[in-house]
Each structure stands twice: as C-alpha cells, then as structure tokens.
Design a protein around this motif. Structure first.
Motif, mmCIF file in Angstrom:
data_model
loop_
_atom_site.group_PDB
_atom_site.id
_atom_site.type_symbol
_atom_site.label_atom_id
_atom_site.label_comp_id
_atom_site.label_asym_id
_atom_site.label_seq_id
_atom_site.Cartn_x
_atom_site.Cartn_y
_atom_site.Cartn_z
ATOM 1 N N GLY C 574 0.816 -1.214 0.000
ATOM 2 C CA GLY C 574 0.000 0.000 0.000
ATOM 3 C C GLY C 574 0.844 1.256 0.000
ATOM 4 O O GLY C 574 0.452 2.290 -0.543
ATOM 5 N N ALA C 575 2.033 1.154 0.609
ATOM 6 C CA ALA C 575 2.877 2.338 0.748
ATOM 7 C C ALA C 575 3.623 2.682 -0.533
ATOM 8 O O ALA C 575 3.945 3.849 -0.779
ATOM 9 N N ARG C 579 4.633 0.929 -7.031
ATOM 10 C CA ARG C 579 3.889 -0.331 -7.179
ATOM 11 C C ARG C 579 4.812 -1.520 -7.503
ATOM 12 O O ARG C 579 4.504 -2.343 -8.346
ATOM 13 N N ILE C 580 5.946 -1.572 -6.804
ATOM 14 C CA ILE C 580 6.889 -2.656 -7.126
ATOM 15 C C ILE C 580 6.750 -3.847 -6.186
ATOM 16 O O ILE C 580 7.423 -4.845 -6.322
ATOM 17 N N ILE C 581 5.850 -3.728 -5.184
ATOM 18 C CA ILE C 581 5.745 -4.807 -4.195
ATOM 19 C C ILE C 581 4.473 -5.610 -4.452
ATOM 20 O O ILE C 581 3.391 -5.042 -4.522
ATOM 21 N N TYR C 586 -1.779 -11.435 -4.496
ATOM 22 C CA TYR C 586 -2.322 -10.147 -4.041
ATOM 23 C C TYR C 586 -1.372 -9.053 -4.522
ATOM 24 O O TYR C 586 -0.191 -9.053 -4.155
ATOM 25 N N SER C 587 -1.872 -8.190 -5.400
ATOM 26 C CA SER C 587 -0.954 -7.166 -5.906
ATOM 27 C C SER C 587 -1.695 -5.890 -6.268
ATOM 28 O O SER C 587 -2.931 -5.877 -6.378
ATOM 29 N N VAL C 588 -0.953 -4.842 -6.467
ATOM 30 C CA VAL C 588 -1.534 -3.550 -6.844
ATOM 31 C C VAL C 588 -2.217 -3.686 -8.200
ATOM 32 O O VAL C 588 -3.336 -3.221 -8.408
ATOM 33 N N GLY C 646 -4.334 -1.016 5.429
ATOM 34 C CA GLY C 646 -2.967 -0.526 5.215
ATOM 35 C C GLY C 646 -2.387 -0.976 3.884
ATOM 36 O O GLY C 646 -1.393 -0.424 3.406
ATOM 37 N N SER C 647 -2.995 -1.977 3.271
ATOM 38 C CA SER C 647 -2.464 -2.447 1.989
ATOM 39 C C SER C 647 -3.091 -1.697 0.812
ATOM 40 O O SER C 647 -2.780 -1.978 -0.341
#
Lengths: 200, 412, 742
Positions: C574-575, C579-581, C586-588, C646-647
């Motif tokens: 979320g932070a 958007r690399i995480i 589960y992803s952006v 938070g995500s």
C-alpha cells in the motif's frame, strides 16, 4: 485535627475477652450486616461500624453503644455475613462484657432482661402478663401506671385472644410455678456462675 | 508427529490451546459442548478495556482453525471417560445429535417452517428462538441445529420437508467415539453463579433485576432486544441503573474467592448504558474496585463520567417498590448512612463458578475447595477452570497449557 | 504454472431464481472464462464431486460463484495447488439487493449487473493469481531459542522450551540467575488452602536449569547485537560469543518505581524507618524482622497516581499482605496496618486477604490523599483519612512505614508521570510523551539491527505494544515474544504461565520460519511480498511504514526484505508509490485491474458506481452478517476485500475515479490508542494516506467527498446499510463522476 486512633489495647481486649471477639478481625467493611438487621432503624452504629471502632481502639464508644444490647438474635446478619463473622455472638459477647465491666449501655434492655430473668427464676416460666408489668413498673409506680395505660389497647387485644391472663399487678395473683422448680433453680445458678456477664 | 493433544472446551482458552499446539505442528482434537466455538466470550457485546467486539479476534481464530488440517473438531460433545496415563490416554467422547448434517447451507428454510420456539440458550434465556436455529449470527461451525424437543413432532417433519438440501436428519443419534491422546488440556470454562441463591437479592422477583451476563446480551446487536438496553418489564429505557458488585463473590456463603472480572465488566457495562442513554444515571455499589494493572486507566476514564457514581456499600436487600422501581438498601460505609435507593434496572455482577466445580473431570484430579483444578501430570487445566480471569489471561493460560501438553507428547 | 481455468456457479439458496445465469455465462466468457458449469447446490457432496472431477481432469484455477468466502471452506478446498476464487453472489448480491423496486422493472437489472461485476472482478483476480511458493531461508533454519533475562519468567521459559527438546540459550546480565525472585524472602500463598507463605523455589529452578543439557546459561552477560530474522537470528553477546537462534523470548522483568520521587508526598528519605516494599523484602530475607512492634504499609505509593504511575501495579496488595504476615509471624504482638484505597486480591488470593486479617493485620481505607508521615518521639506516626470512620486519624508508635511502590517495565529510559500527566498542558504533555517514547524505543536489551530501531516498539507506559486482549503475545517484532513483567505488571505465578506460553510462541515462530509460512494473524499463509527492485526509487516508505519492522535498508536506502519477519499484511504494498511490491496472490495490479473491470454505465443511465475497499477481518464479516440479517442497500455498491486497509494503494483510488467510478469508501477498523487492527498500524496508515488524497483529487479536478474512510467494527452490523445510504446520498449530491465514458 486528627484524632488519635488505633491504639491496639482495646482490640486485643475484645479479641481475648469477648465471645467470638476474634471474628471482628475478619470484617471487610462491606456493610451487609447493618442492612440485614430488622432493627437497622434503631441502631446508631450497627455491627460494621462497631467492628471498625473496635479496631480503631474506641473503647468508650463501643462499650457505651446501645446497639450492643439491641440484638434480637434473628440470625440474619450471621447467616449473610460474607466473611462468616458470627455477628450475633460478638454483639451478645460485647453486651456481656460491658455489663461485666459495670457499663450498662442501654438501661431499658438491662431492665427488661432483669424482669425476664426474675420471672424465670421465680416461676420457671415467662409469664406474658408478669414480665411486662414488672418491666414497666421499674420506671417507678407513677410512670409505670402511665406506661401501662398507654399500652392498654395491646393488652386488651391479648386478653381477647387469650394470650394473656388478667392481673391487677405484678404477682397479683401470683403465677403458677412449674414442676421441678428446685432443679431448674440449681441449673440457673450454675449457669450464672459460669457466665461472664451478670444478668440480661 | 505421533500423539495428539486433546483439548476440552472451545472457549477462549481451549481455542487458544488447540491453535497454538496445532500451529507448532502437533495434531489436536478439540471437543466442545456447545454447537459452536467461542464459549462465553462469543456472548459478550464488547471486551474491556478497548470496548471492541470479541468476534474480531474470534474471526481470526476461526480462520486459523479452518485453514489448519491438524485440528479435528467435535461440537455438541463432552468427554465422559478418560483411561490410561500421561502419554497414553483413551478418551471417550459423547456427541449429541445435531439433526443437521454438513449439507446445510444456512438458507434458513427449516427455521421458517418450524413453529415451536425454545428459550434461547445463547441469550441466557432472555428471548425465544425457533427450535430449528442457527445458534447465533456469527456461529462457527456455520450450521443449523434442531432442538431434540421437536424431532419427533410435526415440526420436525416440517423442518425436514422444508430443507431443499436434504440436510435435516431426524434419525440422527448420539454417538460415542474414542480418541487417543498423549496429553489433555482441560479448558471447560465457567458458569455464572446461580444468583437466585443469594436470596436477599430477590432475583426472580422482577424482570428488571438481571445478571451481568444477561446485560451483555441486552447490549449486543444480535441479542433479544437488538442491542437496546431496556427494562424487560415494559420495554422502556431505564433511567437509573444500579450495578451490584460481588453478587455472590467474595462471600464464604457463596463463592469465597474474587471472580476478578466483575469490576471491569460492570465498569464496561456502565459505558454501554451511558453510550446509549444520554440521560441515564448509573450507580456502582462496590466493596473494592479491582481494576488491575493497565485496566486502571479504564476505571479512571469511567470515573470521570459525571453520571456514573460509585458507592462503597454491599447492597443487603433488593425489593420491588412502587411504580415499578426497585428499592436497594445498603450501608454507605464511608458516611455510615444506611440508605434506600430507587433504581429501575439492577444488574447483579455475578461471579464465575468454575465448571470443574459443577462437573468434575473424569480422571483422578486434585481441586481446591472452590473446585479449581490443580496441576497434574498429563492433564492440564487452562483458563477459568484454574482461576478466574479475563480474556487475555485465558489466552496466556491456554498457550501455556498447550506447551505443557507438547512436553508430554514431544518426541513420542 | 499453466492455468486451466473454470467457473462454477451455484443456483442454490435462491440464486437460481434471482439471477439470469445465461447472461452470467456470457459475462464470464467475455472475461476469458469459457468453461462454466452450474449446479443446484454446489456445496453438496454432488456439487463438490462435480468440481473434483474437473480438478482430476486438470482444472487448477477456479472461480466459484456461490456464497461468501467465509463459509464452506472445507467443501471448496481442493488442495494448495488449486487456486480458488470466491464470488459472494449470495451475501453480496442476493441477500442485500431488492428483488424489485416498487413499480419499477429495473431492479432485476441492477441485481444482475451487480452479480456480473462480481464475476468480472473475480475472473480478473483469478487470472492474476498464482500459487504461492513458500519462502525458503538460505541457511538451514535454526530452531534454538534465545531467552534474555534469568528471572522467574526467563528461567521458566528456558525450561519450558528445553523440555520440548529444543536448544535454549539463557542470557542473564547479573552474575547469578534469579532476578527479583532471588531477592524475595517468601512468596504469597499460591496453593490451596492459600494461607501459608511459600518458598520461592528458586534453588530447585536453578538446579533444573543446570541439570538440563539443552540449556546453555550465560550469566554476567548482555546481548550486544541481534541480527537477522526468525529462523535465522544471529546473536552476539557481550562476552564475544555468537550463535544462531530461531526465535527470542524477552523476559527482562521490571524496575521498582523510584521512591525518591515520593519524597514530597511520603517523606521517603527523611527517616530510615520509611522504606519500600523492596527494602522490606530484603530485610525479611535477611531475617531482620524481629523487634518490630508497629508497622504500617501504605498501598498505592506512586501507583494509581496521575503524577507517578497512573496504572495499578497489580502485585503490591498481595506483596504487602505477605510482608504483613511475615511481621506478624516474627512478632504476633506487633500492631500491623495496611492503609489502602482498594484491596486488590483477585481470584483465590481473597483467601490471602482473609488469612492476613486472621493474623490480626488491621486494614484502614484511605482516600485519594497520601497519608502524612511524621516523626514523634523516636517513632513514626501517620495521619490519614480513615474512610470507614469518616474521620482523620493519627496512628503512632510505628517502628516502620513500608511504601508499597509499584512496577515499571525494565527500561531505564522510562519517564514516568509525564507520559500522561493529566494536569499538564496538553501540547507539552504530548511532546514529553513523544520524547520519552522515543527514548524508550531507542534503548534495548536485544539491540536489534533493525531499520526501525533496536527495541520492541512500546505502547503506553513503555510496555511493548501488543494486541493485548485477544493476542497478548504479539509484539511488533515477529519471532520475539515479551514475557512476564516486562509486558505488563503481574505476579510470580502469572509470570510463570506467561513465560511458558511465550516459549511456545517462540517455538512456533521458528517452526513457521522453517516452513516458510506466516505466523499470526495470517498463520500458514505461504505468500510473501516480492520486490521488483529495478524500479525502486529508494523512497523508504516501505521500510518506514512496515508495522513489524520487517524491511531493513542498505546504505543506498534500498529495501532489504526479511520475509520471515513479515506478517503478510501488505502495508508495504500500500505504501509503495512505484507499485513494485506484490504477493503471488495479491498485488496492486490485481486489485487495480479488478476495479477497472467494473462495468460503468453511461452518465445518462443514472446508475452510479461506488466501490468499497473492505478489511477482510472485520468489515467483510460485518457486511456478510448485515446481508444475512436482511439489510438491503444500494445495488450500485461493489465490495472489494483487502488484507488490511494498510495495503490499500492510493493508485487504486485514482484507478477507480479515472474509470468513472463515482465514489470510493474504505471500511476498516478502529485506530488510535485502542486500535483493533490485527496489523496494528494498518487502518491508521490508511487514514493518514487518505487525508493526503485531496491533492490527487484536486489534480483530477474531483470533489474530495467522493472518497471516505469509515471505521466499522465487527459487530456494527446495523451500521453497514446506514453508512452506505449516507454515502450514496453524498454521491448523488456531488453528481456523476465527470470521467465517465473516458
């Protein structure tokens, strides 16, 4: 200004000399005894406050508290005390102890006790006419008669229901003694000699 | 891993014990008496001191159970026999019939079809529920139950006919099964003390005298009043609410020990009242307020509410008075005054009786004089069967008992 | 992996009558799933067999359009190699939408569109999901435990762990084991009939430790450095020794509240007869209680006091009872008083209170004011309010006054009263509290080599942060468990249980690290965040915001993830502005694509669209329950479950608004001091991020009313429709999103 308190001598005196006096130690000051008592309206302190005063060493207040002679032994407080304090035993114990010390915290109770005792000691029974008459007359002949007149209605009702015999004065006519009065007297004398208090 | 750990009780301590052991890699058999897990905490509206819903944590725990193949669950079951010794137990489990199998989709058709109602056990008898029912809205396992009372009646047939999924099994029977286990965690929890035994509180004299566990149900949105705190006598909102502490606890004639949680429970319930009823006044009658450790902050917060007052007095008598009021008598031990106070809703802070006092473990165990379980080899008490305590202590205790059980089975 | 996708739609529970399944099959076909089967009761053994048959035939990714993902989990579990996505047609379509509006035909259409959107979103999710592969540590996972602190909690944790067969390192800073237990004369009664004082049992405990070849003891030693992560910590001790361990129990105990701070209120230091309970215990241990004729204990000396320790120290009542009993045992004639506010003897300890009373200890209830202690004639005297006598009294002839001082967590940097200080200027108090917290967080017994600092993050009063009702062991440092009085004030018997439980949590953490799965609250989750490092801009947001300090940094500020420290909440995801995480499942991109897959009608159709990003732990169940309860709400709402608020990545809001969605709501849990977030910081971070979103909205020339964060509790079932109705009104007032149709 702070009052001096918590002199330990009086509480030790109570723990040692009063019947079940050590139970006072266990009180957690919840107040249930004072509310359980049917005479709660008449009590100045109630058991809880008395225990608190004992611990604090307030000898005069405790020994002269009329409350210690008010207990009618209904057992409610003793049954309900969450700490298992034998409240009645301590109350009676305190009364005995006070009388033994020559202190009469509640004269009326002491007088009634004497009338009660006299009746048993003389006749072996509690005469429903005799005891109140003797008790009221202790206030002196004039007060006594006025007191009796005040209670006339109750007297009439009791007579009507045959709960009381008619008498014109204490011992007039005298009450019937029980059989074996001699033996009873012997027992009462013996009990008296063993008891820490005198009468009442 | 060879031996299983058998956990009795699916409340907070039992669920914790089962999960913590399973997540460390051990097989667990979990036995619960009710048709659902969660125990007493499932019936609470909120936890103190955070005022958060118990189901928030239970949901996580149920998710953990759902995703953990090591846990074998028996609901509606009780342990009736334990043979053997530490490291080698044979446990007899008696499972009552649910009359509803795993085909149930909770579509609710059977409940609609059935006419008979039963006092709702989940609401401590405060409301009625259909005799074919979901134990409560968030129940896990999520499945209906049919009350045995209607099985052989027309209602039973109606339930069966109404079910589109063939999930109603009217000829379901009680089963006896045996499980082997190396160690046992006994986390059977507590029961609210039967407050009618404190006769001067006249519990049955008015519907407006309730116990603290019933108050939780009144405040809960899934409860009999939809979460509205009302007087059960007339459905109106109370104006003067009393909480009576140590109702049966700290009393040698009843529960001689302190039930530990009732002070905080009443403080918490006072906030329920104040949250809903802005004009209501609350009085808490107490002997000592026991808000241990960080819970003191919660006490401080509640004390700051001007409409909540504290009177140091054990109430000695409750009697119905005029105009539907209840008259409380007590002695204010600070002022010495003996008072009569009128309230329209009285909550008795009844204590925790360990279930091991009501029903003993079928094995050779030692208890203290109140019925709390003492330490033993192979069978470990956890939670409120060991001592009264709040939720986090039960979690801690369940976790600790799980490790003691693991010590028995590890390496076998 | 090659995906062989299929979709199974359930017609049970009324779905069959409510929805047009032919249309739904078309929708799925457009979304790329051509293999669609329906069943009248998909969860029945027959329905499951139908699916199992296909799984056996090679289907390994499926969309199940039936009931909520919270139910029928056993039925729809086809092993860890088969991806299952659930579209909640029953709870989120059928139960919560009206069959038809009064006098209008289009209700059925709205409901159908709702179902279609959920299937579209689930289809996208399925396409973008992959089977997680558990993280494997490079080195052989280590199972040994480190226990720091050799007091009663530490010793018990070490013994408990060793008895299960794992290696334990026990580190104590003093020359001998024992901690405060070693300074105690006796323990208060703990076993039936709860009347006799008990031995501390320390000698036997130490003997057990020494006899256990699984426990290696380091005394006179501290921890210089803790590096690594669960399953692979490397510990360096002050003596130079170094070893690996899998998890850690920190049982470093407590500090007595400083009596010097009570000089004003309780005359501490003015007379040698005024001592603390710690001093008293030492006297008792030295056998030095003879000759005492008058002793008074003053309870809550500095505890339950807004100017000192606002909390109750939990043990002082029982400690004073014990010490009073010891005085009475030494001299039954002694006058012993306990001056208290409330006597707190929970559980069976009530009998200890009664026993002390039986022994003749006198209890005096005081008010909030401290008693005045003075000297008179070589003895001490106390003036105090006596609440039961309702009078101020003086007690004299005292040889000793014992101050029942409280407990602080063992952190020399703890600053006491100012942490709360009600009377203080609020701003000043906050500043002081922040400074003192920073100091506490900077000091550490473990000296963690973590980017977020060396200590376990603390909560109020410097006790380690934890989800302290449901999950008391959870600190914010995975695999490190606080036990005993360092966690909260507790008595010896409770510390023993606490330590035993903490040992299990540590064993579990090492076990999970070895298996490559998450610990609480997503226990068993095999997914973990992966970083596409070539696009990282070293902005540090992930390393700063991770609630668990899982991500370290190299000298160039590149994130260095430690997957075994990770709890899989997705806060880092979320932070990340780049958007690399992403997680395998589960992803952006996944959620963003789901949002974009929603069919947004033209403006003139007057069918607004609103998405709700809902926390799957609390909000989602509340929505399920509200629907089941019969609540209805706007059919223009689409719920998207998220692991934690938070995500939520801000780009999703932008995605939604730029694709014509009229409003976005976030449903999460309460934050702040009484937070409920199982990931501690998630909902708080979401709030902070959303407060900054107006900037983005301004750039898009959009009204900030279109985005709202709502706190919703698990049990606030009845609020669900209210919140939605209110937001829908707002959206109607604000009008359609001008980006519709672009």
């Amino acid at each position: 200004m702070a009052t001096k308190a918590y002199d330990k001598s009086f509480r030790e005196e109570v723990y040692q000399n009063v019947d079940s006096g050590e139970d006072v130690k266990l009180c957690m000051q919840c107040g249930v005894c004072g509310i359980t008592c049917p005479l709660r309206g008449e009590m100045t302190h109630g058991p809880r406050q008395l225990w608190s005063l004992i611990r604090a060493g307030k000898r005069e207040e405790v020994m002269n508290s009329p409350d210690i002679m008010l207990c009618t032994s209904c057992y409610s407080c003793k049954v309900r005390c969450p700490r298992g304090v034998k409240v009645i035993d301590v109350m009676h114990g305190l009364a005995h102890y006070a009388l033994e010390q020559g202190i009469v915290p509640r004269k009326e109770t002491a007088k009634f006790g004497k009338a009660f005792w006299d009746s048993i000691y003389k006749t072996g029974r509690v005469d429903e006419t005799e005891v109140p008459m003797r008790y009221t007359m202790m206030a002196g002949p004039i007060h006594g008669i006025f007191n009796m007149l005040e209670m006339m209605d109750i007297g009439r009702a009791l007579l009507a229901h045959k709960r009381m015999k008619f008498k014109i004065g204490p011992g007039l006519p005298p009450s019937k003694k029980i059989r074996g009065m001699k033996g009873l007297k012997k027992m009462l004398d013996k009990a008296k000699s063993m008891s820490p208090g005198k009468e009442g | 891993m060879g031996q299983s750990i058998l956990v009795v009780g699916g409340g907070m301590s039992g669920v914790s014990a089962a999960l913590e052991a399973a997540e460390a890699g051990y097989d667990v058999v979990l036995v619960e008496k009710n048709p659902y897990l969660g125990g007493r905490v499932a019936q609470l509206h909120q936890y103190f001191p955070k005022l958060c819903p118990p189901y928030c944590g239970l949901e996580i725990n149920f998710k953990r159970i759902k995703s953990n193949p090591r846990i074998k669950l028996y609901t509606m079951s009780e342990v009736t026999g334990i043979q053997g010794e530490a490291g080698n137990y044979k446990v007899t489990i008696n499972q009552q019939p649910r009359y509803v199998n795993e085909r149930c989709t909770v579509c609710g058709k059977c409940g609609e079809a059935v006419e008979a109602t039963i006092p709702n056990p989940f609401d401590y008898g405060l409301g009625e529920i259909k005799a074919a029912y979901l134990p409560h809205e968030m129940a896990y396992p999520y499945r209906y139950v049919i009350d045995p009372s209607i099985v052989e009646t027309e209602d039973g047939t109606k339930a069966k006919e109404a079910c589109p999924y063939d999930a109603v099994v009217l000829d379901d029977t009680a089963k006896e099964v045996t499980e082997e286990a190396g160690a046992i965690v006994w986390a059977a929890g507590w029961s609210p003390y039967d407050i009618s035994k404190v006769e001067y509180y006249n519990f049955n004299s008015s519907p407006d005298i309730i116990s603290n566990v019933q108050m939780e149900r009144l405040a809960a949105s899934g409860g009999p009043t939809g979460g509205k705190i009302v007087k059960l006598s007339n459905g109106e909102a109370p104006k003067k609410v009393a909480f009576i502490q140590c109702a049966g606890s700290r009393d040698v004639n009843h529960l001689p020990f302190c039930s530990t949680i009732c002070c905080l429970a009443s403080l918490k319930q006072a906030t329920y009242v104040r949250e809903q009823l802005k004009d209501a006044e609350v009085t808490i009658y107490f002997i000592d307020i026991r808000a241990m450790d960080r819970n003191e902050d919660f006490y401080t917060k509640v004390k700051a509410d001007e409409k909540i007052s504290f009177v140091k007095s054990k109430i000695g008598l409750i009697e119905p008075g005029e105009n539907g009021m209840l008259v409380l008598e007590g002695e204010n031990t600070t002022t010495g005054e003996r008072f009569k106070a009128e309230h329209d809703l009285v909550v008795l802070a009844t204590g925790m009786q360990p279930n091991t006092d009501l029903s003993k473990i079928p094995a050779d165990m030692v208890y203290d004089e109140y019925g709390f379980v003492q330490a033993a080899e192979g069978i470990f008490g956890a939670g409120t069967v060991r001592r009264p305590g709040e939720v986090h202590v039960s979690v801690q205790d369940g976790t600790s008992a799980a490790l003691k059980a693991i010590q028995v089975v590890a390496g076998r | 992996m090659d995906k062989n996708q299929a979709c199974y739609l359930c017609k049970g529970c009324g779905l069959g009558e409510a929805l047009d399944f032919e249309n739904l099959e078309e929708v799925l076909g457009e979304a790329g799933i051509s293999e669609v089967k329906t069943h009248d009761a998909l969860c029945s053994p027959e329905g499951v067999a139908l699916i199992q048959g296909d799984v056996d035939g090679g289907v390994n990714a499926m969309l199940i359009g039936a009931c909520s993902s919270r139910v029928k989990n056993d039925e729809f579990n086809f092993g860890s190699e088969v991806i299952v996505e659930r579209a909640s047609l029953r709870e989120q379509v059928l139960y919560c939408s009206e069959a038809e509006y009064e006098g209008e035909e289009e209700a059925g259409e709205d409901r159908q569109m709702l179902a279609a959107d959920y299937l579209r979103m689930s289809a996208v999710k399925l396409t973008k999901s992959n089977v997680p592969v558990p993280f494997q540590l490079e080195l052989e996972p280590e199972t040994a435990l480190l226990v720091v602190g050799g007091g009663v909690a530490g010793i018990n944790a070490a013994l408990a762990g060793a008895k299960t067969g794992v290696q334990v390192y026990l580190v104590e800073k003093e020359a001998a084991l024992g901690g405060f237990l070693g300074k105690m004369a006796k323990l208060a009664p703990e076993t039936p009939p709860y009347q006799e004082l008990e031995d501390t049992g320390l000698t036997e405990l130490v003997a057990q430790v020494e006899a256990d070849d699984k426990i290696k003891v380091y005394t006179g030693t501290t921890v210089d450095k803790t590096e690594g992560a669960p399953g692979n910590f490397t510990i360096t001790l002050s003596g130079g020794d170094s070893f690996r361990c899998g998890a850690i129990v920190q049982a470093t105990g407590w500090l007595p509240y400083e009596p010097e701070k009570l000089a004003e209120e309780l005359a501490y230091g003015s007379n040698p007869g005024i001592i603390t309970n710690v001093d008293m215990e030492a006297k008792a241990k030295a056998g030095d209680l003879g000759g005492l004729n008058g002793v008074a204990f003053i309870q809550c000396a500095g505890s339950r006091d807004q100017n000192h320790l606002p909390y109750c120290s939990a043990v002082c009542c029982t400690v004073s009872l014990k010490q009073a009993m010891m005085v009475k045992e030494a001299n039954p004639e002694a006058a012993v008083y306990v001056i208290y506010k409330d006597i707190r003897t929970p559980g069976q300890s009530e009998e200890v209170y009664r026993e002390a009373q039986r022994k003749g200890v006198v209890f005096i209830r005081r008010d909030e004011d401290y008693p005045k202690i003075s000297e008179s004639g070589g003895k001490l005297a106390i003036e105090t309010m006596d609440m039961t006598l309702n009078d101020t009294v003086e007690i004299d002839e005292l040889d000793m006054v014992v101050l029942a001082t409280g407990l602080k967590p063992n952190n020399p940097k703890v600053v006491d009263a100012p942490l709360v200080a009600l009377g203080m200027d609020q701003e000043a108090a906050k500043k002081l509290a922040a400074e003192s917290k920073a100091q506490c967080d900077d000091w550490s017994v473990l000296n963690l080599q973590y980017r977020q600092g060396p200590n376990l993050p603390t909560l109020k009063y410097a006790y380690p942060d934890s989800h302290f009702i449901c999950f008391p062991y959870e600190t914010r440092r995975t695999g490190i468990y606080a036990a005993g009085t360092v966690r909260r004030p507790m008595r010896v018997s409770q510390a023993v249980e606490d330590a035993t439980g903490a040992a299990l949590k540590a064993i579990q953490a090492a076990h999970a690290a070895a298996e490559g799965v998450a610990v609480h609250p997503r226990s068993g989750d095999m997914s973990f965040p992966e970083f596409a490092m070539q696009r990282c801009t070293q902005c540090k947001r992930c390393t700063e915001e991770c609630p668990f300090g899982a991500i370290n940094e190299d000298e160039k500020a590149n994130p260095l993830p430690n997957p075994t420290r990770c709890r899989r909440c997705g806060v880092c995801m979320g932070a990340c502005p780049e958007r690399i995480i992403s997680f395998k499942n589960y992803s952006v991109d996944m959620i963003g694509s789901m949002i974009k897959s929603i069919d947004v009608p033209e403006e003139d159709e007057e069918k607004p669209r609103v998405i709700v990003l809902a926390c799957e732990n609390d909000a989602l169940p509340a929505i399920d329950m509200a629907a089941r309860k019969g609540h209805k709400w706007s059919p223009y709402i689409r719920f998207i479950p998220v692991r934690c608020l938070g995500s939520v990545n801000l780009v999703w809001i932008a995605d939604a608004l730029s694709s014509g969605i009229d409003g976005v709501m976030l449903f999460g849990c309460r934050h702040g001091e009484d937070y409920q977030c199982h990931f501690i910081k998630g909902s708080e971070l979401a709030n902070v991020r959303m407060s900054k979103i107006s900037e983005t909205l301004d750039r898009l020339v959009l009204e900030s009313d279109r985005v709202r964060v709502e706190e919703i509790s698990f049990n606030e079932v009845d609020r669900v429709p209210e919140i939605i109705a209110e937001f829908m009104e707002t959206i109607e007032e604000v009008g359609p999103n001008p980006y519709k149709g672009f």
